[in-house]
Scaffold this active site. Structure first.
Site, short mmCIF file in Angstrom:
data_model
loop_
_atom_site.label_atom_id
_atom_site.label_comp_id
_atom_site.label_asym_id
_atom_site.label_seq_id
_atom_site.Cartn_x
_atom_site.Cartn_y
_atom_site.Cartn_z
N LYS A 58 -10.16 -6.41 8.22
CA LYS A 58 -9.10 -6.13 9.19
C LYS A 58 -9.63 -6.62 10.53
O LYS A 58 -10.66 -6.11 11.00
CB LYS A 58 -8.84 -4.62 9.29
N LYS B 152 -2.98 5.19 -2.64
CA LYS B 152 -3.92 6.04 -1.95
C LYS B 152 -4.28 7.19 -2.88
O LYS B 152 -3.41 7.71 -3.60
CB LYS B 152 -3.28 6.60 -0.67
N LYS C 174 -1.23 -0.96 -4.28
CA LYS C 174 -2.39 -0.15 -3.94
C LYS C 174 -1.93 1.29 -3.78
O LYS C 174 -0.93 1.55 -3.12
CB LYS C 174 -2.99 -0.69 -2.63
N GLU D 26 -11.22 0.93 -3.40
CA GLU D 26 -11.53 0.68 -1.99
C GLU D 26 -12.11 1.94 -1.33
O GLU D 26 -11.52 3.03 -1.43
CB GLU D 26 -10.23 0.25 -1.29
N GLY E 35 -4.35 -3.96 6.25
CA GLY E 35 -3.26 -3.70 7.20
C GLY E 35 -3.38 -2.35 7.84
O GLY E 35 -4.11 -1.46 7.37
N ASP F 107 -7.23 3.23 -3.10
CA ASP F 107 -7.92 3.33 -1.80
C ASP F 107 -8.13 4.81 -1.50
O ASP F 107 -7.18 5.57 -1.35
CB ASP F 107 -7.08 2.67 -0.70
N ASP G 113 -13.95 -1.08 3.18
CA ASP G 113 -13.03 -1.23 4.31
C ASP G 113 -13.72 -0.60 5.53
O ASP G 113 -14.42 -1.30 6.29
CB ASP G 113 -11.69 -0.53 3.96
N SER H 220 0.86 -1.18 0.00
CA SER H 220 0.00 0.00 0.00
C SER H 220 0.90 1.23 0.00
O SER H 220 1.69 1.41 0.92
CB SER H 220 -0.89 -0.03 1.25
O1 OSB Z 1 -7.16 2.14 4.59
O2 OSB Z 1 -6.18 0.30 4.36
C1 OSB Z 1 -6.23 1.43 4.86
C2 OSB Z 1 -3.03 2.07 6.89
C3 OSB Z 1 -3.55 2.74 7.98
C4 OSB Z 1 -4.90 3.00 8.02
C5 OSB Z 1 -5.73 2.59 6.97
C6 OSB Z 1 -5.22 1.90 5.88
C7 OSB Z 1 -3.83 1.68 5.83
C8 OSB Z 1 -3.16 1.04 4.70
C9 OSB Z 1 -1.81 0.42 4.99
O3 OSB Z 1 -3.58 1.07 3.57
C10 OSB Z 1 -1.79 -1.05 4.81
C11 OSB Z 1 -0.52 -1.65 5.37
O4 OSB Z 1 -0.46 -1.95 6.58
O5 OSB Z 1 0.44 -1.82 4.61
MG MG Z 2 -8.44 1.04 3.26
#
Ligand code: OSB
Ligand code: MG
Length: 374
Positions: free
Chosen positions: A267, A168, A166, A218, A295, A193, A243, A140
């Site tokens: 999660k 953001k 992924k 996402e 994660g 995401d 999510d 991510s």
């Molecule tokens: O939205 O998936 C998410 C990290 C912190 C809070 C929300 C998210 C995330 C990530 C990181 O996308 C995923 C990772 O741990 O590598």
């Molecule tokens: Mg997410």
């Protein structure tokens, strides 16, 4: 089993690079680590709440308060056989799933050790399938200062062996970013995401992404929404994943009934623990809806718990479970390495979580500590 002792550590570790999402940047990762002792065994859990209430309303401070003042005291005069008994014991506390999940993780660890099993094997007991030995993973990537830098970062991770990326996104940094990533990596599985940064009125942005052959989009809309997502879904071709909106098996059921998503990111922390996470997995599997394990920039303690969950048969899409060095220079537990040949992480097969916590490192990273004799 009767829990004899609980130790709680508030730790703080620097991330190797800042992680920027639509709700803000993160450079220093604070979290809580919990150790539960019973019958000569120690079970570990991680509370993934962050310093800011950006992803969830919970923070390290609220989680400390809820654990110290309500959840841990509720373990007094309680004996249990299985971790699945914990959620009902803690049901008198409304919400606070991140705090609850940390405790449940420690109970899965300790009971799996007692049973002579890995946590993955214990979680997989209800299924005829054996738990996966390796779990497909991706990486991510937070928002970067420029699109060009994002392309460089993607290239670095692809070179390391990550087979799914992924990105953001946020308003103003979405379609152009996705187009540039697709142009630079024509065959790479890419997903986006949004962390709830958009409104239904933004649908045109997502429609314009139809031709980019993205793996999924996402959580584009509200963090508690399922209805607007169900309205958006018929208008876009990219599979929609939820999510933030899915807090329980009931929420997952509402989402599926409304047709709000094609995929669910599970999660364990967001849904209050591994028992509820597995129930959502079962519901989705029954409905033919693929799931993957999300994660929260976990330490090795949390990562081992993610891998145990993602080893279940319904977790068919790559998880946000990257190698330790993607997050931390050194960590409080056994580092996890990427298997480059198939973009996987190996599920620990030792007893319980199957990791070794580095006590000296844990102490060095600790800002606040407390313990309870029950
Ligand atoms: O939205 O998936 C998410 C990290 C912190 C809070 C929300 C998210 C995330 C990530 C990181 O996308 C995923 C990772 O741990 O590598
Ligand atoms: Mg997410």
């Amino acid at each position: 089993m009767k829990i004899e002792r609980v130790e709680l550590f508030h730790i703080s570790q620097p991330l190797v690079s800042p992680f920027v999402t639509s709700f803000g940047p993160q450079q220093q990762r604070d979290c809580l680590i919990l150790a539960v002792s019973a019958e000569g065994l120690i079970g570990w859990g991680e509370c993934v709440a962050t310093n800011d209430p950006g992803y969830s309303y919970e923070t390290v401070q609220t989680a400390w308060h809820i654990l110290a003042d309500f959840l841990i005291p509720a373990l007094r005069d309680w004996s249990f056989d299985e971790p699945e008994e914990l959620p009902s014991r803690l049901a008198f506390v409304r919400g606070h799933p991140l705090a609850k999940a940390a405790l449940e993780q420690a109970l899965w660890d300790i009971t799996a050790q007692r049973d002579g099993l890995s946590m993955a094997a214990k979680l997989a007991q209800p299924y005829p399938e054996r738990p996966r030995r390796r779990v497909k993973v991706g990486v991510s990537i937070g928002l970067q200062p420029t699109i060009a830098e994002t392309i460089t970062v993607i290239g670095d991770y692809v070179a390391q062996g990550y087979g799914r990326i992924k990105l953001k996104i946020k308003p103003g940094r979405d379609l152009d970013l996705a187009q540039a990533a697709r142009a630079a990596f024509p065959d790479l599985p890419i997903m986006l995401d949004a962390n709830s940064a958009y409104r239904l009125a933004d649908a045109a942005i997502f429609q314009a992404m139809d031709e980019l052959d993205l793996l999924m989009l996402e959580q584009p809309l509200g963090y508690e929404d399922v209805y607007d997502h169900s309205q958006l879904r018929p208008f876009i071709q990219t599979p929609l994943c939820l999510d933030e909106s899915i807090h329980s098996t009931d929420h997952a059921r509402y989402a599926l009934a409304l047709g709000a998503c094609d995929i669910i990111n599970i999660k364990p922390a967001r849904v209050g623990g591994w028992t509820e996470a597995r129930r959502i997995h079962d519901l989705c599997r029954e409905a033919g809806v693929p799931v993957w394990c999300g994660g929260m920039l976990e330490t090795g303690v949390g990562r081992a718990g993610q891998l145990a969950l993602a080893a279940l048969p319904g977790f068919t899409l790559p998880g946000d479970i990257s190698a330790t060095k993607r997050y931390y220079q050194t960590d409080i537990a056994t580092p996890f390495h990427l298997n480059q040949e198939d973009s996987t992480l190996t599920v620990p097969d030792g007893l319980g979580l199957g990791i070794e916590v580095d006590k000296a490192r844990l102490t060095a990273m600790t800002k606040r500590q407390a313990s309870w004799r029950l």
